[in-house]
Enzyme design. Sequence first.
Site, PDB file in Angstrom:
ATOM      1  N   HIS A 294       0.860  -0.862  -3.645  1.00  0.00           N
ATOM      2  CA  HIS A 294       1.245  -1.892  -2.688  1.00  0.00           C
ATOM      3  C   HIS A 294       2.538  -2.626  -3.047  1.00  0.00           C
ATOM      4  CE1 HIS A 294      -0.577  -4.464  -5.720  1.00  0.00           C
ATOM      5  NE2 HIS A 294       0.052  -5.473  -5.160  1.00  0.00           N
TER       6      HIS A 294
HETATM    7  C1  UD1 Z   1       0.179 -10.243  -2.644  1.00  0.00           C
HETATM    8  C2  UD1 Z   1       0.803 -10.776  -3.921  1.00  0.00           C
HETATM    9  C3  UD1 Z   1       0.765  -9.682  -4.995  1.00  0.00           C
HETATM   10  C4  UD1 Z   1      -0.627  -9.140  -5.195  1.00  0.00           C
HETATM   11  C5  UD1 Z   1      -1.154  -8.660  -3.853  1.00  0.00           C
HETATM   12  C6  UD1 Z   1      -2.555  -8.126  -3.956  1.00  0.00           C
HETATM   13  C7  UD1 Z   1       2.601 -12.402  -3.649  1.00  0.00           C
HETATM   14  C8  UD1 Z   1       4.047 -12.606  -3.725  1.00  0.00           C
HETATM   15  N1  UD1 Z   1       2.190 -11.138  -3.731  1.00  0.00           N
HETATM   16  O1  UD1 Z   1       1.020  -9.222  -2.167  1.00  0.00           O
HETATM   17  O2  UD1 Z   1       1.209 -10.212  -6.222  1.00  0.00           O
HETATM   18  O3  UD1 Z   1      -0.597  -8.075  -6.115  1.00  0.00           O
HETATM   19  O4  UD1 Z   1      -1.125  -9.769  -2.949  1.00  0.00           O
HETATM   20  O5  UD1 Z   1      -2.997  -7.649  -2.761  1.00  0.00           O
HETATM   21  O6  UD1 Z   1       1.863 -13.356  -3.542  1.00  0.00           O
HETATM   22  N2  UD1 Z   1      -1.925  -8.528   5.147  1.00  0.00           N
HETATM   23  C9  UD1 Z   1      -2.955  -8.252   6.013  1.00  0.00           C
HETATM   24  N3  UD1 Z   1      -4.171  -8.800   5.722  1.00  0.00           N
HETATM   25  C10 UD1 Z   1      -4.392  -9.595   4.639  1.00  0.00           C
HETATM   26  C11 UD1 Z   1      -3.326  -9.843   3.773  1.00  0.00           C
HETATM   27  C12 UD1 Z   1      -2.097  -9.297   4.031  1.00  0.00           C
HETATM   28  O7  UD1 Z   1      -2.814  -7.547   6.997  1.00  0.00           O
HETATM   29  O8  UD1 Z   1      -5.527 -10.068   4.451  1.00  0.00           O
HETATM   30  C13 UD1 Z   1      -0.598  -7.979   5.435  1.00  0.00           C
HETATM   31  C14 UD1 Z   1       0.401  -9.102   5.624  1.00  0.00           C
HETATM   32  O9  UD1 Z   1       0.445  -9.511   6.950  1.00  0.00           O
HETATM   33  C15 UD1 Z   1       1.674  -8.467   5.167  1.00  0.00           C
HETATM   34  C16 UD1 Z   1       1.209  -7.511   4.076  1.00  0.00           C
HETATM   35  O10 UD1 Z   1      -0.162  -7.277   4.290  1.00  0.00           O
HETATM   36  O11 UD1 Z   1       2.237  -7.695   6.202  1.00  0.00           O
HETATM   37  C17 UD1 Z   1       1.499  -8.061   2.702  1.00  0.00           C
HETATM   38  O12 UD1 Z   1       0.708  -9.212   2.414  1.00  0.00           O
HETATM   39  P1  UD1 Z   1       1.216 -10.404   1.438  1.00  0.00           P
HETATM   40  O13 UD1 Z   1       0.122 -11.349   1.172  1.00  0.00           O
HETATM   41  O14 UD1 Z   1       2.485 -10.943   1.951  1.00  0.00           O
HETATM   42  O15 UD1 Z   1       1.614  -9.714   0.124  1.00  0.00           O
HETATM   43  P2  UD1 Z   1       0.884  -8.605  -0.720  1.00  0.00           P
HETATM   44  O16 UD1 Z   1       1.713  -7.400  -0.638  1.00  0.00           O
HETATM   45  O17 UD1 Z   1      -0.565  -8.496  -0.357  1.00  0.00           O
END
Ligand code: UD1
Length: 361
Positions: A206
């Site tokens: 990820h």
């Molecule tokens: C975040 C953390 C990362 C951790 C990871 C674990 C930061 C900077 N990054 O990254 O350190 O390793 O979580 O998962 O805090 N999304 C969904 N549903 C959710 C959550 C996210 O669809 O429940 C989508 C968001 O809309 C976005 C993408 O997934 O498009 C990334 O989510 P985001 O929380 O921004 O960062 P992670 O890559 O999950």
Amino acid sequence: MKIISVVGARPNFMKVAPLHKAFKKYNNTITHLVCHTGQHYDEKMSKVFFEDLELPNPDFYLGVGGGSHAEQTAKIMIEFEKILLQEKPDLIIVVGDVNSTVACSLTAAKLGIKVAHVEAGLRSFDRTMPEEINRVLTDVISDYLFVTEDSGLTNLKIEGILEEKVFFVGNCMIDSLCSYIEKSKQSTIMNDLDVQHQNYVLVTLHRPNNVDQAESLREVLIMLNNLSKEKKIIFPVHPRTRNNIKSFGLENILSTNIIVSDPIGYLDFVALMANAQLIVTDSGGIQEESTYLGVQCLTLRDNTERPVTCTMGTNTLIGTNFQKAEEAALRILHGDIKSGTIPPLWDGKTAERIVSILSNI
Ligand code: UD1
């Protein structure tokens, strides 16, 4: 004393759950509350972890959701400040390195509320990682820094953090693993996915570095496809990765020997880690969990903030040359394995140590 612990994203839940349990012993003197920022909000990224880890519903839910880093961090700060003004806690606890960690520690520090950081001192020395910025900033404004491994002590010393603020306590996430490893044996996930002990490779991906550009995501999926000719692959896909596979049109690279699933709950995932022949990941926490479990792990990154998993554990930092990674994976699958030991104080009692220190302040 009133303490609020913050959770936001998936890797936070297994760090706060053991703290919450440890605080129960002190419920005459300490009120422990949990605030969920809502950084992760999907059922499979959040709710299932509360159930699996027996965490009560959070006392406060900020519901911030996604957005750019600035948007997400700012929204958390605005909402968390309201909670702090209303509740007036003596201390907040933040864990790990996600945006919720830095947002809440900064909000509290500006209001003069003490901050404890669990998993302090880890450094990848790579400021292109958002987590590295979060780690450095959180540590510099924290009052109590709880460290998981030796490198953390060294890093904090070099950064000039006063020694009396720093406590080497071990790893809270490993507390959860110790608590739930037995229960995970009741999971039916291996049957459901039709895999057997030591007969599959578990993959998670990820990191923006690996999955946000079409070319690198394509290369890594081709590597998985090649490996799947040798072994079945289980690939629970993070929402970020899932969205990118779709938008870059890469779905048909994945062969039928790759089981692609939604994100998997904690107990099922522990069962899958414990029984894998090899884990291929770019996660932070999984490097540590595989080390504790003694399972071979290849980390698809150029650096790690958790070096003890490589020096003592079963993790190998293989980098982002996916050809090289494929060769290394094949060597492991053919029996060339790395032996490892469990790092000091990763013994299931870290939360007790932290809570005991905090109860004396
Ligand atoms: C975040 C953390 C990362 C951790 C990871 C674990 C930061 C900077 N990054 O990254 O350190 O390793 O979580 O998962 O805090 N999304 C969904 N549903 C959710 C959550 C996210 O669809 O429940 C989508 C968001 O809309 C976005 C993408 O997934 O498009 C990334 O989510 P985001 O929380 O921004 O960062 P992670 O890559 O999950």
